[in-house]
Design a protein around this motif. Structure first.
Motif, short mmCIF file in Angstrom:
data_model
loop_
_atom_site.label_atom_id
_atom_site.label_comp_id
_atom_site.label_asym_id
_atom_site.label_seq_id
_atom_site.Cartn_x
_atom_site.Cartn_y
_atom_site.Cartn_z
N LEU A 2 0.83 -1.20 0.00
CA LEU A 2 0.00 0.00 0.00
C LEU A 2 0.87 1.25 0.00
CD1 LEU A 2 -2.73 -1.06 2.60
CD2 LEU A 2 -2.93 -0.99 0.11
N PRO A 3 0.43 2.29 -0.73
CA PRO A 3 1.25 3.51 -0.80
C PRO A 3 1.49 4.16 0.55
CG PRO A 3 -0.90 3.83 -1.84
CD PRO A 3 -0.76 2.38 -1.58
N GLY A 4 0.49 4.12 1.44
CA GLY A 4 0.68 4.70 2.77
C GLY A 4 1.79 4.02 3.53
N LEU A 5 1.87 2.69 3.40
CA LEU A 5 2.93 1.94 4.06
C LEU A 5 4.29 2.27 3.46
CD1 LEU A 5 3.79 -0.16 6.12
CD2 LEU A 5 3.21 -1.96 4.46
N ARG A 6 4.35 2.43 2.14
CA ARG A 6 5.60 2.82 1.50
C ARG A 6 6.09 4.17 2.03
NH1 ARG A 6 6.99 0.41 -3.59
NH2 ARG A 6 5.50 -1.17 -4.27
N LEU A 7 5.15 5.12 2.17
CA LEU A 7 5.53 6.44 2.68
C LEU A 7 5.99 6.35 4.13
CD1 LEU A 7 2.66 8.52 1.04
CD2 LEU A 7 5.09 8.70 0.52
N ARG A 8 5.34 5.52 4.89
CA ARG A 8 5.76 5.35 6.29
C ARG A 8 7.17 4.77 6.37
NH1 ARG A 8 2.66 1.69 10.93
NH2 ARG A 8 4.25 1.95 12.56
N LEU A 59 1.64 15.91 -1.76
CA LEU A 59 2.48 14.88 -2.37
C LEU A 59 3.87 15.45 -2.66
CD1 LEU A 59 1.43 12.30 -5.00
CD2 LEU A 59 3.52 13.60 -5.36
N TYR A 60 3.91 16.68 -3.14
CA TYR A 60 5.21 17.33 -3.39
C TYR A 60 5.97 17.49 -2.08
CZ TYR A 60 8.68 20.80 -4.74
OH TYR A 60 9.86 21.46 -4.95
N THR A 61 5.27 17.86 -1.01
CA THR A 61 5.92 18.00 0.30
C THR A 61 6.56 16.70 0.74
OG1 THR A 61 4.42 19.77 1.01
CG2 THR A 61 5.50 18.48 2.74
N LEU A 62 5.82 15.61 0.62
CA LEU A 62 6.36 14.31 1.01
C LEU A 62 7.56 13.93 0.15
CD1 LEU A 62 2.98 12.44 1.51
CD2 LEU A 62 4.62 13.02 3.31
N ALA A 63 7.47 14.16 -1.15
CA ALA A 63 8.58 13.82 -2.03
C ALA A 63 9.82 14.64 -1.68
CB ALA A 63 8.18 14.07 -3.49
N ALA A 64 9.64 15.93 -1.39
CA ALA A 64 10.79 16.79 -1.08
C ALA A 64 11.43 16.39 0.25
CB ALA A 64 10.34 18.25 -1.04
N ASN A 69 11.34 10.71 -5.75
CA ASN A 69 10.89 11.24 -7.03
C ASN A 69 9.36 11.31 -7.01
OD1 ASN A 69 10.12 11.67 -9.71
ND2 ASN A 69 11.79 10.43 -10.53
N PRO A 70 8.76 12.50 -7.24
CA PRO A 70 7.29 12.58 -7.23
C PRO A 70 6.64 11.61 -8.19
CG PRO A 70 8.28 14.78 -7.30
CD PRO A 70 9.39 13.80 -7.51
N LEU A 71 7.29 11.35 -9.33
CA LEU A 71 6.72 10.42 -10.30
C LEU A 71 6.63 9.00 -9.72
CD1 LEU A 71 8.50 11.55 -13.60
CD2 LEU A 71 6.32 12.31 -12.65
N GLU A 72 7.59 8.67 -8.87
CA GLU A 72 7.55 7.35 -8.22
C GLU A 72 6.35 7.24 -7.29
OE1 GLU A 72 10.42 4.41 -5.54
OE2 GLU A 72 11.01 6.50 -5.90
N ILE A 73 6.06 8.32 -6.55
CA ILE A 73 4.91 8.31 -5.65
C ILE A 73 3.62 8.22 -6.45
CG2 ILE A 73 3.72 9.54 -3.81
CD1 ILE A 73 6.32 10.83 -3.03
N PHE A 74 3.55 8.93 -7.58
CA PHE A 74 2.38 8.82 -8.45
C PHE A 74 2.16 7.36 -8.83
CE2 PHE A 74 2.63 13.44 -9.46
CZ PHE A 74 1.30 13.74 -9.33
N GLY A 75 3.24 6.66 -9.14
CA GLY A 75 3.13 5.25 -9.50
C GLY A 75 2.59 4.40 -8.37
N TRP A 76 2.94 4.71 -7.12
CA TRP A 76 2.41 3.99 -5.97
C TRP A 76 0.89 4.09 -5.91
CZ3 TRP A 76 6.29 6.06 -1.73
CH2 TRP A 76 7.58 5.56 -2.02
N VAL A 79 -1.04 6.03 -10.73
CA VAL A 79 -1.17 7.11 -11.71
C VAL A 79 0.05 7.03 -12.62
CG1 VAL A 79 -1.37 9.59 -12.07
CG2 VAL A 79 -2.38 8.54 -10.03
N PRO A 80 -0.09 6.46 -13.82
CA PRO A 80 1.07 6.22 -14.70
C PRO A 80 1.48 7.47 -15.48
CG PRO A 80 -0.90 5.41 -15.75
CD PRO A 80 -1.34 5.97 -14.41
N ILE A 81 2.19 8.38 -14.82
CA ILE A 81 2.57 9.64 -15.44
C ILE A 81 3.33 9.41 -16.75
CG2 ILE A 81 3.99 11.70 -15.17
CD1 ILE A 81 1.46 11.82 -13.58
N GLU A 82 4.17 8.38 -16.78
CA GLU A 82 4.98 8.14 -17.98
C GLU A 82 4.12 7.73 -19.18
OE1 GLU A 82 4.51 4.32 -15.79
OE2 GLU A 82 5.05 6.38 -15.26
N GLU A 83 2.87 7.35 -18.94
CA GLU A 83 1.98 6.95 -20.03
C GLU A 83 1.03 8.08 -20.45
OE1 GLU A 83 2.18 4.15 -21.66
OE2 GLU A 83 3.82 3.43 -20.39
N CYS A 84 1.17 9.25 -19.84
CA CYS A 84 0.23 10.34 -20.10
C CYS A 84 0.22 10.73 -21.58
CB CYS A 84 0.58 11.54 -19.22
SG CYS A 84 -0.54 12.94 -19.40
#
Length: 266
Positions: A2-8, A59-64, A69-76, A79-84
């Motif tokens: 889960l993304p929350g667990l990854r951030l923790r 999300l930017y705050t957490l990444a900083a 990488n914010p794009l990595e968090i989007f992936g969690w 949200v496939p930013i690279e496929e936009c």
């Protein structure tokens, strides 16, 4: 996971407490001049433990703070930013416009030893290894941008089909229409006009910029005053196109969309 667990886990790896993150978020918000970057302890706990999705600024705050990488968090958060870029091109739109570049491009890294570049082959059968080229052609300092030919823009048919994607060299902002022998050699330009964009053949007559549509398009020439009514974005250096099938029927264009506007060469 889960993304929350990854951030923790990311927070704990840095030895940060909830209060540390909150304090750092206040500093970031003060530096950026926006309170949206503030991440309170209660909200951080909800993000980590209750599946709450952080807002864009948080999300930017957490990444900083977490050095991620914010794009990595989007992936969690799936949200496939690279496929936009690729997802966007699957939805045709009627008008020609500039578009954001892809963040990466799948390119061949290693070819089959039997590959002969002189012969016509299926490329997918000749590639042993594929890779991704990050920041394809465009980045913060690149001169290249992308343009999209609207589904109702038939001014350059059949040479430039509706739905095509063009690569534009933004450093070439002067029309050079003298050194060509066939229509395939004649340079095309991407131009911004008052009602949108045009892409195709242009020439200048004094202070007037004239667009010459392809003869088979049955569209009429258009003209604008330079620089009041038109600005050259750049020269087209590449084209990606797809042949129209029955499932991609073109838009029914109005006379104005076809290029039959009131601004014509006399």
């Amino acid at each position: 996971m889960l993304p929350g667990l990854r951030l923790r886990q990311a927070r704990e790896l840095l030895g940060l407490t909830y209060r540390d993150v909150e304090r750092a978020s206040y500093e970031l918000a003060a530096r950026r001049g926006r309170p949206d970057f503030i991440l309170h302890i209660s909200r951080l706990a909800d993000i980590e433990n209750r599946g709450v999705v952080p807002s864009l600024h948080k999300l930017y705050t957490l990444a900083a703070i977490y050095r991620l990488n914010p794009l990595e968090i989007f992936g969690w958060y799936d949200v496939p930013i690279e496929e936009c870029f690729h997802d966007g091109t699957s939805f045709p739109v009627p008008r020609t416009h500039l578009m954001a570049a892809p963040t990466s491009l799948r390119i061949p890294m290693k070819f089959d030893p039997a590959f002969d570049p002189r012969r016509t082959e299926f490329l997918s059968r000749m590639v042993e290894k594929w890779g991704h080229f990050e920041g394809v052609l465009t980045n913060g300092h690149s001169r290249h941008i992308y343009g999209y030919i609207g589904m109702s823009d038939r001014r350059m048919m059949p040479l430039l089909r509706p739905g095509s994607i063009v690569l534009v060299d933004g450093s070439v902002r002067k029309i050079d229409d003298g050194d060509w022998t066939t229509e395939h050699d004649r340079p095309m330009y991407f131009v911004e006009v008052r009602d949108g964009y045009r892409c195709g053949w242009f020439h200048q007559e004094g202070s007037r910029l004239v667009m010459q549509p392809h003869p088979l398009s049955h569209c009429l020439p258009e003209t604008w005053r330079m620089p009041e009514e038109a600005e050259i974005v750049g020269r087209v250096t590449g084209v990606v196109t797809r042949l129209n099938g029955p499932e991609h029927a073109p838009y029914r264009e109005s006379p104005e969309e076809r290029g039959d506007s009131s601004r014509k060469v006399p």
